[in-house]
Write an enzyme that holds these catalytic residues in place. Sequence first.
Site, PDB file in Angstrom:
ATOM      1  N   GLY A  36     -35.876   8.520  16.338  1.00 47.75           N
ATOM      2  CA  GLY A  36     -35.841   9.726  17.171  1.00 47.75           C
ATOM      3  C   GLY A  36     -36.334   9.414  18.574  1.00 47.75           C
ATOM      4  O   GLY A  36     -35.674   9.737  19.582  1.00 47.75           O
ATOM      5  N   HIS A  37     -37.486   8.748  18.658  1.00 44.09           N
ATOM      6  CA  HIS A  37     -38.011   8.347  19.975  1.00 44.09           C
ATOM      7  C   HIS A  37     -37.012   7.419  20.686  1.00 44.09           C
ATOM      8  O   HIS A  37     -36.776   7.541  21.890  1.00 44.09           O
ATOM      9  CB  HIS A  37     -39.324   7.567  19.827  1.00 44.09           C
ATOM     10  CG  HIS A  37     -40.455   8.362  19.229  1.00 44.09           C
ATOM     11  ND1 HIS A  37     -40.968   8.091  17.986  1.00 44.09           N
ATOM     12  CD2 HIS A  37     -41.179   9.398  19.709  1.00 44.09           C
ATOM     13  CE1 HIS A  37     -41.972   8.922  17.736  1.00 44.09           C
ATOM     14  NE2 HIS A  37     -42.117   9.729  18.759  1.00 44.09           N
TER      15      HIS A  37
HETATM   16  P1  AMP Z   1     -44.155  12.571  19.795  1.00 43.93           P
HETATM   17  O1  AMP Z   1     -44.427  11.104  19.783  1.00 43.93           O
HETATM   18  O2  AMP Z   1     -44.122  13.196  18.441  1.00 43.93           O
HETATM   19  O3  AMP Z   1     -44.999  13.322  20.803  1.00 43.93           O
HETATM   20  O4  AMP Z   1     -42.656  12.725  20.329  1.00 43.93           O
HETATM   21  C1  AMP Z   1     -42.271  12.203  21.571  1.00 43.93           C
HETATM   22  C2  AMP Z   1     -40.903  12.731  21.918  1.00 43.93           C
HETATM   23  O5  AMP Z   1     -39.962  12.345  20.925  1.00 43.93           O
HETATM   24  C3  AMP Z   1     -40.872  14.270  21.977  1.00 43.93           C
HETATM   25  O6  AMP Z   1     -40.082  14.671  23.077  1.00 43.93           O
HETATM   26  C4  AMP Z   1     -40.225  14.629  20.664  1.00 43.93           C
HETATM   27  O7  AMP Z   1     -39.539  15.870  20.708  1.00 43.93           O
HETATM   28  C5  AMP Z   1     -39.260  13.486  20.479  1.00 43.93           C
HETATM   29  N1  AMP Z   1     -38.888  13.342  19.067  1.00 43.93           N
HETATM   30  C6  AMP Z   1     -39.743  13.273  18.013  1.00 43.93           C
HETATM   31  N2  AMP Z   1     -39.048  13.195  16.860  1.00 43.93           N
HETATM   32  C7  AMP Z   1     -37.727  13.236  17.184  1.00 43.93           C
HETATM   33  C8  AMP Z   1     -36.500  13.196  16.438  1.00 43.93           C
HETATM   34  N3  AMP Z   1     -36.502  13.120  15.106  1.00 43.93           N
HETATM   35  N4  AMP Z   1     -35.345  13.231  17.107  1.00 43.93           N
HETATM   36  C9  AMP Z   1     -35.328  13.316  18.476  1.00 43.93           C
HETATM   37  N5  AMP Z   1     -36.441  13.344  19.236  1.00 43.93           N
HETATM   38  C10 AMP Z   1     -37.624  13.312  18.609  1.00 43.93           C
END
Ligand code: AMP
Length: 283
Positions: A36-37
């Site tokens: 996702g990231h």
């Molecule tokens: P985090 O590390 O959880 O703060 O996420 C960092 C970025 O990655 C944020 O903009 C999230 O929305 C995005 N993100 C997290 N999980 C996913 C996913 N499964 N698909 C797309 N983007 C994601």
Amino acid sequence: MKVFYAKSKLIPFLASERAKGKTSGLVPTMGALHEGHLALVKASVSETDLSLSSIFVNPAQFNNPEDLLSYPRSLEEDLEKLKNAGCDVVYVPTEEDMYDPFREPGFRFDFGELERILEGRYRPGHFNGVALVVAKLFNITQPDFAFFGQKDLQQFHVVSTLVRDLTYNIQLRCIPTIREKDGLAMSSRNRRIPLKLRPVANIFYRSLNAARDMLRNGKSIQETRLQIHNLFRKEPEVDLEYFEVVDTAEFTIIENIRNENKTALCIAGYLNNIRLIDNVMYI
Ligand code: AMP
């Protein structure tokens, strides 16, 4: 790929890259990276000259101290993944590089109703912490573009408000959610799901799809909400925190769908003690 641990080194480096006429894109993360990231990083690589990612587990956005302590960390693997995805620059600040160790931030954001519904309601102070760190990262890196995931849909709305109200000259991109084969939205917290509970975890995504079918077949939002709550009651390992339908234009909870292509279904809850969120668009 260059890795910076201090803004005092990063800021002049980015200034010199900007002076060469390069455009840049920022992907803020809290590490424990997954596909996702990396989808965000790849979008940044394809749209900008200089792709920047940050890795910082931001204490200010955790309303639950246990969640902060158990948040997964895997810096070496993360750096390898970022390099392979084509990232050019990574900023891994220490806590002192982001926050004054001798003083709590005195500034507070007020996003009004946004902080009182859904994630705002169940995670008091969360969006203030998110906005604080995102604003700091914007000020430090001054990107032309910033990439966020649709998985955190309300967060995207908060960041859009931040950019609009503080006149950041940054274009935001919202990247669709990347999922596991069974539909579970990828999340760093998924690493904490015990193997035996893993088959239950996609209940959030299954419920969203079931709810969307109900709504499309003419069921009311109220009745759909009731049925989703009933579905969760049958599963002892999961607790539903909320299921709501949202108009994404102003990010408000709605009881009637008026604007189909700006309608999203949002869900959050616990699998054991692990908090999971997800959403799908109505169309
Ligand atoms: P985090 O590390 O959880 O703060 O996420 C960092 C970025 O990655 C944020 O903009 C999230 O929305 C995005 N993100 C997290 N999980 C996913 C996913 N499964 N698909 C797309 N983007 C994601």
